[in-house]
Design an enzyme around this catalytic site. Structure first.
Site: not given
Ligand code: UT7
Length: 337
Positions: A120, A262, A292
């Site tokens: 990520c 994030h 996500n």
């Protein structure tokens, strides 16, 4: 100008772009697939729906679409691109890298191309690497992409993980400038802790546990996550990285107009916002619509908030990411070029 003659003092983001697949998978759709409820997903994660790639929509395609949009907004042609960095852990193929496939697809024949594996944090890591290449080695520009087709590595029978992830891509064009008054990328703080690799990984399908019948039957080729543990580390690491990057830039949260975090879980974002000076109104959040999307999370949110006119020239922006590895990274920048 040859590379050696370049004396760029500043690196700015001059264009952004993003791409989300058309197909939307809602929490109600997931209710029909695993034992879950829209209410559980919304209250525990903040997610209502996510975009899912369809047949033929691979990582390269999503990366290329977001790259072309970013190039258009930077008013740059593909042939001018000197570096392509693709942050992803879901490449189209293990060989060649996705950046080469993107190069071919968009016609950026003069670029060097590599993928960056930092889960990520891939996009924020990519910005840091690109900035170093531009300032240190005299390249004039770079195309940094964060892209992920998580639907390909999601265990659609595991309610602990399948409600979280989506697909998408985001890109940014970075350019060197020596114009006075441009501050661009100001400071960063990156880190990693490989001792916690077991908390978030895909055990099978690599060179340690190949794509064997056992790996497939035992569902080892999908994302495994100890959600609760990851949650705590995510909050701690994102706060620390954000603080450190701000300190290095000589700024505080009071100077920051926007934070692009994030987007793994709305509760993580809320906890980070409250610890970074109780500033939830500064946080750009699109998690509810996209879930996500790993390395794509920061650049997609950045692009959306720039295009909506929220992030304006002169604004101070803090990017902060956390992911498997563990990896984390934060970057402070002044918007505008
Ligand atoms: O992007 C990289 C970083 N990733 C992250 O940062 C993700 C971090 N983790 C999280 O976002 C959260 O930990 C989750 C959303 C994954 C889970 O939320 P939680 O509040 O930590 O829940 P939990 O894991 O403690 O599980 C609570 C309960 C369990 O039931 P029992 O054992 O208490 O009876 C789970 O079985 O919720 C159950 N559960 C579900 N129930 C309905 C887990 N998933 C589901 C589900 N629907 N989809």
């Amino acid at each position: 100008m040859t590379r050696k003659d370049s004396h760029a003092k500043t690196v700015c983001i001059t264009g952004t772009g993003s791409y989300l697949p058309e197909k939307v998978l809602t929490n109600f759709d997931l209710e029909k697939m695993v034992e879950t409820t829209d209410e559980w997903i919304r209250t525990r994660t903040g997610i209502r729906e996510r975009h899912i790639a369809q047949n033929g929509e691979g990582t390269c395609l999503m990366a290329a679409q977001s790259a072309l949009r970013a190039l258009r907004s930077a008013d740059m042609s593909p042939e001018e691109v000197e570096i392509i960095i693709v942050g992803t852990f879901t490449p189209d193929m293990l060989l060649p890298n996705t950046a080469c496939l993107v190069q071919d697809r968009i016609g950026a024949e003069n670029a060097l191309c590599f993928d960056l594996s930092a889960a990520c944090s891939g996009f924020v890591y990519g910005l840091e690497v690109a900035r170093g290449l531009i300032l240190g080695s005299g390249y004039r520009n770079a195309l940094v992409i964060g892209v992920e087709k998580l639907s390909a590595v999601t265990d659609w029978r595991d309610r602990n993980t399948c409600v979280l992830f989506g697909d998408g891509g985001g890109a940014a064009v970075l350019e060197a400038t020596d114009k006075s008054g441009r501050r661009g990328l100001l400071a960063s703080a990156m880190g990693a802790d490989g001792s916690l690799a077991d908390l978030l990984n895909i055990p099978g399908g690599g060179s340690r546990m190949g794509l064997t019948r056992h790996a497939i039957d035992d569902r080892q080729i999908y994302i495994k996550m100890a959600g609760n543990e990851v949650f705590k580390h995510a909050v701690r690491c994102m706060c620390n990285a954000g603080q450190k990057a701000l300190e290095r830039s000589g700024l505080t949260m009071d100077d920051v107009n926007w934070v692009i975090p994030h987007q793994a879980n709305a509760r993580i974002v809320e906890a980070v916002a409250s610890r970074l000076g109780n500033s939830p109104h500064k946080f750009c959040v699109n998690l509810e619509r996209v879930g996500n999307i790993s390395a794509a999370s920061v650049p997609v949110a950045l692009d959306e908030f720039v295009r909506r006119g929220k992030i304006k020239r002169g604004d101070t922006v803090l990017l902060v990411a956390f992911g498997g590895g563990f990896t984390w990274g934060a970057m402070v920048l002044e918007w505008g070029y």
